[in-house]
Write a protein that holds these residues in place. Structure first.
Motif, short mmCIF file in Angstrom:
data_model
loop_
_atom_site.label_atom_id
_atom_site.label_comp_id
_atom_site.label_asym_id
_atom_site.label_seq_id
_atom_site.Cartn_x
_atom_site.Cartn_y
_atom_site.Cartn_z
N THR A 112 0.85 -1.19 0.00
CA THR A 112 0.00 0.00 0.00
C THR A 112 0.89 1.24 0.00
OG1 THR A 112 -0.16 -0.10 2.43
CG2 THR A 112 -1.94 -1.11 1.16
N VAL A 113 0.36 2.31 -0.63
CA VAL A 113 1.11 3.57 -0.74
C VAL A 113 0.24 4.72 -0.29
CG1 VAL A 113 2.46 5.06 -2.25
CG2 VAL A 113 2.29 2.62 -2.76
N ARG A 114 0.69 5.45 0.70
CA ARG A 114 0.04 6.69 1.14
C ARG A 114 1.06 7.81 0.99
NH1 ARG A 114 -4.70 5.63 3.85
NH2 ARG A 114 -4.96 3.51 4.66
N LYS A 115 0.82 8.68 0.01
CA LYS A 115 1.79 9.71 -0.36
C LYS A 115 3.10 9.00 -0.74
CE LYS A 115 -0.39 13.40 2.27
NZ LYS A 115 -0.25 14.44 3.30
N ASP A 116 4.16 9.20 0.03
CA ASP A 116 5.43 8.55 -0.28
C ASP A 116 5.76 7.44 0.71
OD1 ASP A 116 5.97 10.15 -2.52
OD2 ASP A 116 6.78 11.75 -1.24
N ASP A 117 4.76 7.00 1.47
CA ASP A 117 4.98 5.95 2.46
C ASP A 117 4.52 4.61 1.91
OD1 ASP A 117 5.98 7.78 4.31
OD2 ASP A 117 3.98 8.22 5.12
N TYR A 118 5.44 3.66 1.81
CA TYR A 118 5.15 2.33 1.29
C TYR A 118 5.09 1.33 2.44
CZ TYR A 118 6.25 4.15 -3.35
OH TYR A 118 6.25 4.87 -4.51
N LYS A 119 4.11 0.44 2.38
CA LYS A 119 3.98 -0.58 3.43
C LYS A 119 3.66 -1.93 2.80
CE LYS A 119 1.37 -1.89 7.56
NZ LYS A 119 0.20 -1.58 8.42
N GLY A 120 4.54 -2.90 3.02
CA GLY A 120 4.27 -4.25 2.53
C GLY A 120 3.17 -4.89 3.36
N GLU A 121 2.10 -5.31 2.71
CA GLU A 121 0.95 -5.88 3.42
C GLU A 121 0.88 -7.40 3.34
OE1 GLU A 121 -1.05 -4.10 5.21
OE2 GLU A 121 -0.88 -2.04 4.48
N PHE A 122 1.39 -7.97 2.23
CA PHE A 122 1.20 -9.40 2.02
C PHE A 122 2.22 -9.92 1.01
CE2 PHE A 122 -0.63 -12.87 -0.48
CZ PHE A 122 -1.04 -13.75 0.51
N ALA A 123 2.71 -11.14 1.26
CA ALA A 123 3.59 -11.82 0.30
C ALA A 123 3.41 -13.32 0.50
CB ALA A 123 5.04 -11.42 0.52
N ALA A 124 3.27 -14.06 -0.59
CA ALA A 124 3.05 -15.50 -0.45
C ALA A 124 3.23 -16.19 -1.79
CB ALA A 124 1.65 -15.78 0.09
N LYS A 125 3.35 -17.53 -1.71
CA LYS A 125 3.30 -18.39 -2.89
C LYS A 125 1.94 -19.06 -2.91
CE LYS A 125 5.23 -22.51 -2.99
NZ LYS A 125 6.22 -23.60 -3.06
N LEU A 126 1.29 -19.04 -4.06
CA LEU A 126 -0.05 -19.61 -4.18
C LEU A 126 -0.05 -20.71 -5.24
CD1 LEU A 126 -3.03 -19.39 -3.27
CD2 LEU A 126 -3.38 -17.72 -5.10
N GLY A 127 -0.53 -21.88 -4.86
CA GLY A 127 -0.53 -23.01 -5.78
C GLY A 127 -1.61 -22.89 -6.84
N PRO A 128 -1.59 -23.78 -7.84
CA PRO A 128 -2.62 -23.77 -8.90
C PRO A 128 -4.01 -23.98 -8.32
CG PRO A 128 -0.76 -25.18 -9.49
CD PRO A 128 -0.58 -24.84 -8.05
#
Length: 319
Positions: A112-128
């Motif tokens: 997510t980005v608010r002005k110039d502030d970046y925040k990682g919210e989610f990261a994952a591997k997703l199968g078929p």
């Protein structure tokens, strides 16, 4: 203690419980109980209720099917999307799900980005052939949502060419949630779908040249001109209103408000009136909150009381 939207909590010093429907700051959240009243509460006065499922969608999907060797004819390369599903308990909350209907494994991140502030919210591997939850947001606070950055990579050990990386930058608007809902793959619920792997648009050079000689339509012609008085009572908007929950009604009313407000600005109205009624004041408060932050609104006030009572707001635009 960090809490998330949609979590079920209990008050420590009184017999009350409910769902977190808004994160005010690191120290205060808003909790909504069965009476649909939202109360600001210090996080120090809350306890998480473990084992309470906030939403039936929260079932364990796992990471999808294990990848297996597939022939080109069996391999599916189409069907990567984001689904938006309202919480079953508190419809003001919307859960974001990444849906993978392909035979690829996916590597996905959400920032997510608010002005110039970046925040990682989610990261994952997703199968078929699987689905996973990425984020939760409050629909009535749509105007305050940040910009979302979604990056997706595809992977397979089969003899299949990977898709081009998906890089989405998106800021949501009320119109994104005004269309009819669709059934979400893998779960038996209705929601809105944003397709991520749409085919690239091929430019027809001849039609592009011809368009230079055509008079473009004005923005006013593309947007229907609204009435000067907009009635937001649900019975004026939906024939099936008796089957809707309170939260669904509010979301429909707010979507209509934002749509007509935007149309009035496009058509350069000097003012417009929204008839919201008195009720418990929730719709009125949400409208006033949005108007107070709108760059095109000069001021707003109670409309003619002799005509509308206390149940309408007049919006005056900047010239």
């Amino acid at each position: 203690m960090k809490f998330k939207l949609g979590e079920f909590v209990r008050f420590i010093d009184e017999n009350r419980e409910g769902y977190i429907t808004r994160i005010i700051d690191d120290q205060v959240v808003a909790v909504t109980g069965d009476d649909d009243f939202e109360i600001p509460v210090a996080v120090s006065n809350l306890a998480r209720v473990h084992g309470h499922m906030a939403n039936a969608v929260e079932a364990d999907f796992g990471t999808g099917l294990e990848e297996e060797e597939l022939s080109a004819a069996e391999f599916s390369t189409k069907g990567i999307s984001i689904a938006f599903v309202q919480d079953l308990n508190k419809g003001s909350l919307v859960h974001f799900y990444l849906v993978n209907e392909t035979s690829f494994e996916l590597l996905v991140t959400l920032t997510t980005v608010r002005k110039d502030d970046y925040k990682g919210e989610f990261a994952a591997k997703l199968g078929p052939l699987s689905i996973t939850k990425m984020h939760t947001a409050s629909l009535p606070e749509l105007d305050l949502w940040p910009k979302f950055l979604v990056d997706v990579l595809t992977f397979t050990s089969s003899n299949i060419k990977p898709l081009k990386p998906i890089n989405l930058e998106y800021r949501f608007k009320a119109k994104d949630f005004s269309d009819n809902k669709k059934t979400i793959p893998f779960i038996k619920q209705q929601g809105w779908i944003l397709q991520l792997d749409e085919p690239e648009v091929k430019i027809d050079v001849q039609k592009l040249k011809e368009s230079f000689y055509n008079q473009p339509k004005s923005e006013e012609n593309k947007v229907d001109k609204p009435q000067r008085e907009i009635d937001l009572h649900i019975e004026k908007l939906r024939d099936d209103h008796q089957f809707l929950s309170k939260s669904e009604i509010l979301n429909i009313q707010l979507a209509e408000f934002h749509s007509k407000l935007a149309a009035a600005i496009v058509h350069k109205f000097p003012d417009i009136v929204f008839i919201h009624g008195v009720g418990n004041g929730v719709l009125r408060d949400n409208i006033h909150k949005a108007l107070g932050k709108h760059s095109q609104v000069r001021t707003f006030k109670d409309a003619q009381r002799e005509k509308f009572g206390y149940g309408a707001t007049e919006v005056i635009f900047k010239i």
